[in-house]
Design an enzyme around this catalytic site. Structure first.
Site: not given
Length: 357
Positions: A160-162
């Site tokens: 998942i994104d930062k």
């Protein structure tokens, strides 16, 4: 050559690039080599690569032959000079254990489920070669002799994104990663996200379908292309309205596919960017009044949650060894919970003077 292809799809998704390409690999095709697709040739000659990763690199324009980018169906010829050109300098990507706290939701001898905080990069990459979730996992499993954080056959199954918070599963064994990876590939897992988005929906549920690929105008962003297009990859997101706040809406998103920035790109595509998502326009005041007090209110909301309001809330899969159905739920991160409470508590006063945006 180790794992140069590992981050092709996400390599610049959360970092800035100077637009320059840097050589990471150079190889010359042997004399007498029969014509063969370059993705097949490289997967057989480059250690720790895969045909899928090589195809992604070619699609992104990172594989060159004799100085010219080629597609994955290019057939190599004797004497061809193949180079892998990436938009980051060559860097020692050896993953070292780092003592970073982990919120471990579940763990056994095959896998771990982790609740990732917003702001923690998942995997080392441009500008973030240390202090990542992978470094934290390496520390947590440092006394497990069979776990090598630099071995791509174990570790992260998905990402998942930062600046997205929520649940991730990590495989401790190659067998677990293969089995879990197949479930993700075949869309047999169950994942839901909660997102606060701009605008009000006329319907309570909906389905978004559209290919997702790199935005040709901004490589750090993904764009949506028509279903069936030869650009990008097919993607489907289902959404359901949970609460309406007039100018924003809390929605649940369920994924059929798991493309880079899928929810962020799909929601922008239908006119509902995620709240506070700078990359996709969510830090503009897209709905509501234009009074000084309302603008101040929105700025206070951005301060409460200064990242895209997206949380990976549920995760379900079949255990790779016991074959038991495993289902996990995580609470919203504190910043996102505070943001939602603020909208919930002030909704009536915000919209009473005019119609919903």
């Amino acid at each position: 050559m180790t794992e140069e292809f590992d981050d092709i799809e996400l390599m610049d998704a959360d970092t800035d690039s100077d637009g320059q390409l840097y050589e990471h690999l150079r190889m010359e095709v042997d004399r007498g080599q029969e014509p063969v697709r370059i993705d097949k040739y490289m997967s057989e000659h480059v250690q720790h690569s895969s045909r899928n990763r090589i195809q992604k690199a070619a699609d992104a324009g990172f594989i060159q032959v004799n100085g010219t980018p080629v597609k994955s169906n290019y057939k190599v010829r004797p004497g061809d000079v193949i180079t892998l050109m990436l938009d980051r300098p060559h860097y020692d990507t050896t993953i070292e254990p780092e003592d970073i706290p982990l919120d471990v939701v579940y763990e056994d001898d095959q896998l771990m489920v982790i609740n990732k905080p917003a702001g923690l990069v998942v995997h080392p990459g441009v500008g973030n070669f240390h202090g990542t979730l992978v470094n934290a996992i390496a520390w947590h499993l440092r006394n497990l002799p069979s776990y090598d954080p630099n071995d791509p056959s174990v570790g992260l199954v998905h990402r998942i994104d930062k600046d997205t918070s929520g649940l991730l599963v990590i495989a401790k064994t190659p067998e677990a990663k293969t089995e879990l990876g197949a479930q993700f590939f075949n869309h047999d897992t169950h994942r839901s996200y909660q997102a606060l988005v701009w605008g009000n929906f006329t319907e309570d549920t909906g389905r978004i379908e559209g290919n997702i690929g790199r935005d040709p105008k901004d490589r750090q962003r993904m764009a949506v292309f028509p279903p069936g297009s030869d650009i990008g990859k097919s993607a489907v997101t289902h959404y359901r309205v949970l609460e309406r706040y007039g100018y924003t809406t809390l929605v649940e998103c369920r994924l059929e596919t798991g493309r880079t920035h899928q929810i962020r790109a799909h929601m922008k595509h239908i006119g509902h960017p995620l709240f506070a998502d700078e990359r996709y326009g969510g830090t503009e005041i897209l709905r509501g009044e234009r009074t000084a007090s309302y603008k101040a209110y929105i700025q206070n909301c951005f301060k409460l949650c200064n990242r895209q309001a997206l949380h990976a809330k549920t995760l379900g899969f079949v255990h790779p060894v016991t074959h038991e159905q495993m289902d996990f739920t995580s609470e919203l991160a504190d910043d996102m919970q505070a943001l939602i409470e603020k909208w919930r508590n002030t909704y009536a006063s915000l919209v009473k003077s005019e119609g919903c945006g």
